[in-house]
Motif scaffolding. Structure first.
Motif, PDB file in Angstrom:
ATOM      1  N   SER A  35       0.839  -1.195   0.000  1.00 45.09           N
ATOM      2  CA  SER A  35       0.000   0.000   0.000  1.00 45.09           C
ATOM      3  C   SER A  35       0.877   1.249   0.000  1.00 45.09           C
ATOM      4  O   SER A  35       2.050   1.213   0.401  1.00 45.09           O
ATOM      5  CB  SER A  35      -0.904   0.013   1.234  1.00 45.09           C
ATOM      6  N   GLU A  94       0.526   3.711   1.978  1.00 43.52           N
ATOM      7  CA  GLU A  94       0.787   4.038   3.377  1.00 43.52           C
ATOM      8  C   GLU A  94       1.980   3.249   3.907  1.00 43.52           C
ATOM      9  O   GLU A  94       2.830   3.792   4.622  1.00 43.52           O
ATOM     10  CB  GLU A  94      -0.450   3.745   4.230  1.00 43.52           C
ATOM     11  N   GLU A  95       2.049   1.966   3.560  1.00 46.79           N
ATOM     12  CA  GLU A  95       3.173   1.138   4.005  1.00 46.79           C
ATOM     13  C   GLU A  95       4.483   1.629   3.380  1.00 46.79           C
ATOM     14  O   GLU A  95       5.515   1.740   4.052  1.00 46.79           O
ATOM     15  CB  GLU A  95       2.923  -0.327   3.619  1.00 46.79           C
ATOM     16  N   ASP A 116       5.199   4.659   2.336  1.00 45.04           N
ATOM     17  CA  ASP A 116       5.576   5.931   2.935  1.00 45.04           C
ATOM     18  C   ASP A 116       6.161   5.743   4.329  1.00 45.04           C
ATOM     19  O   ASP A 116       7.121   6.430   4.702  1.00 45.04           O
ATOM     20  CB  ASP A 116       4.363   6.862   3.009  1.00 45.04           C
ATOM     21  N   ARG A 117       5.598   4.858   5.129  1.00 46.17           N
ATOM     22  CA  ARG A 117       6.094   4.641   6.491  1.00 46.17           C
ATOM     23  C   ARG A 117       7.520   4.107   6.459  1.00 46.17           C
ATOM     24  O   ARG A 117       8.384   4.554   7.233  1.00 46.17           O
ATOM     25  CB  ARG A 117       5.176   3.676   7.246  1.00 46.17           C
ATOM     26  N   ASP A 166       9.701   6.913   5.446  1.00 39.89           N
ATOM     27  CA  ASP A 166       9.758   7.938   6.488  1.00 39.89           C
ATOM     28  C   ASP A 166      10.827   7.615   7.523  1.00 39.89           C
ATOM     29  O   ASP A 166      11.624   8.469   7.905  1.00 39.89           O
ATOM     30  CB  ASP A 166       8.398   8.072   7.188  1.00 39.89           C
TER      31      ASP A 166
END
Length: 252
Positions: A104, A106-107, A109-110, A113
């Motif tokens: 995903s 979100e995964e 990006d984390r 990050d």
């Protein structure tokens, strides 16, 4: 110019490789700032181990992707020990060993990050002072996954993030070299830590070990010793390099 007293920050220093690095640096005379995100008790045990070596340690809660926490780490360690001379960007996360098509946003990006943006924020905060004073040692924790394209822990996002750190290190080494600051990377292979324990089924682990010329998995000490070598004042002619710590599993 006399070499300043070594004061080094180790991010993700509460467990695993980071904890071993903190203790090994203390043995070499460094005062150590230990950044941790969740493992407070483990970080305090690491600090106690540093003190047992006759060293000095300070633990600071740190999510490397949060700029305010990075600033707080810098301020607290500097106030306690003086100007920073070293940085080990060890904090990182992996991710599920799955297909890229299932990752995903979100995964992705984390993982970037913590592994990339976090290393950027901490380095950006600490490196200017090193360059101004004419001395510094920066080491990034990459991974064999960045060089061979995954296949150990984590998936495509992890491999991409760890590969980004290699490019970051090499470019920064060119920029900071004239200021007396070295920037290098280490790329561990299969390392036994409390973090990786249990993530590989015994059959797969045995097959991976069988493909390692040295015939064993690595230890956190194997990695810490190389980082301590790169952090020495005497290692001033080593910059922009990547040290593979994998027992020969990925020879290139």
């Amino acid at each position: 110019m006399a070499t300043p007293r070594q004061v080094t920050v180790v991010t993700g220093g509460g467990r695993g490789i980071g904890a071993a690095v903190a203790v090994r640096l203390a043995r070499a005379g460094h005062r150590v700032g230990i950044g941790y995100e969740r493992a407070r008790e483990s970080a305090e045990r690491t600090a106690d181990a540093v003190r047992a070596e006759g060293g000095e340690a300070l633990t600071v809660r740190l999510d490397t992707s949060v700029e305010e926490q990075v600033d707080a780490l810098f301020d607290q360690v500097t106030e306690a020990f003086g100007p920073l001379t070293g940085l080990v960007n060890n904090a990182g996360i992996s991710g599920p060993l799955g297909r890229f098509l299932d990752v995903s946003a979100e995964e992705w990006d984390r993982i970037f990050d913590v592994n990339v943006r976090g290393s950027f924020l901490v380095t950006r905060r600490i490196a200017p002072g090193m360059a101004e004073r004419g001395f510094g040692r920066i080491v990034h924790l990459s991974s064999v996954s960045a060089e061979r394209g995954g296949g150990v822990f984590g998936g495509v996002a992890y491999s991409a993030a760890k590969a980004a750190l290699l490019g970051f290190s090499r470019a920064l080494a060119r920029e900071l070299g004239p200021s007396g600051v070295t920037v290098n990377s280490v790329a561990p292979g299969l390392i036994d830590t409390d973090i990786t324990a249990g993530r590989l089924d015994p059959e797969r682990k045995a097959a991976m070990v069988a493909d390692i010329p040295m015939g064993r998995t690595g230890t956190v000490t194997d990695v810490a010793d190389v980082i301590a070598f790169l952090a020495r004042p005497e290692s001033e002619y080593l910059t922009g390099v990547t040290y593979d710590i994998n027992g020969g599993s990925h020879i290139h």
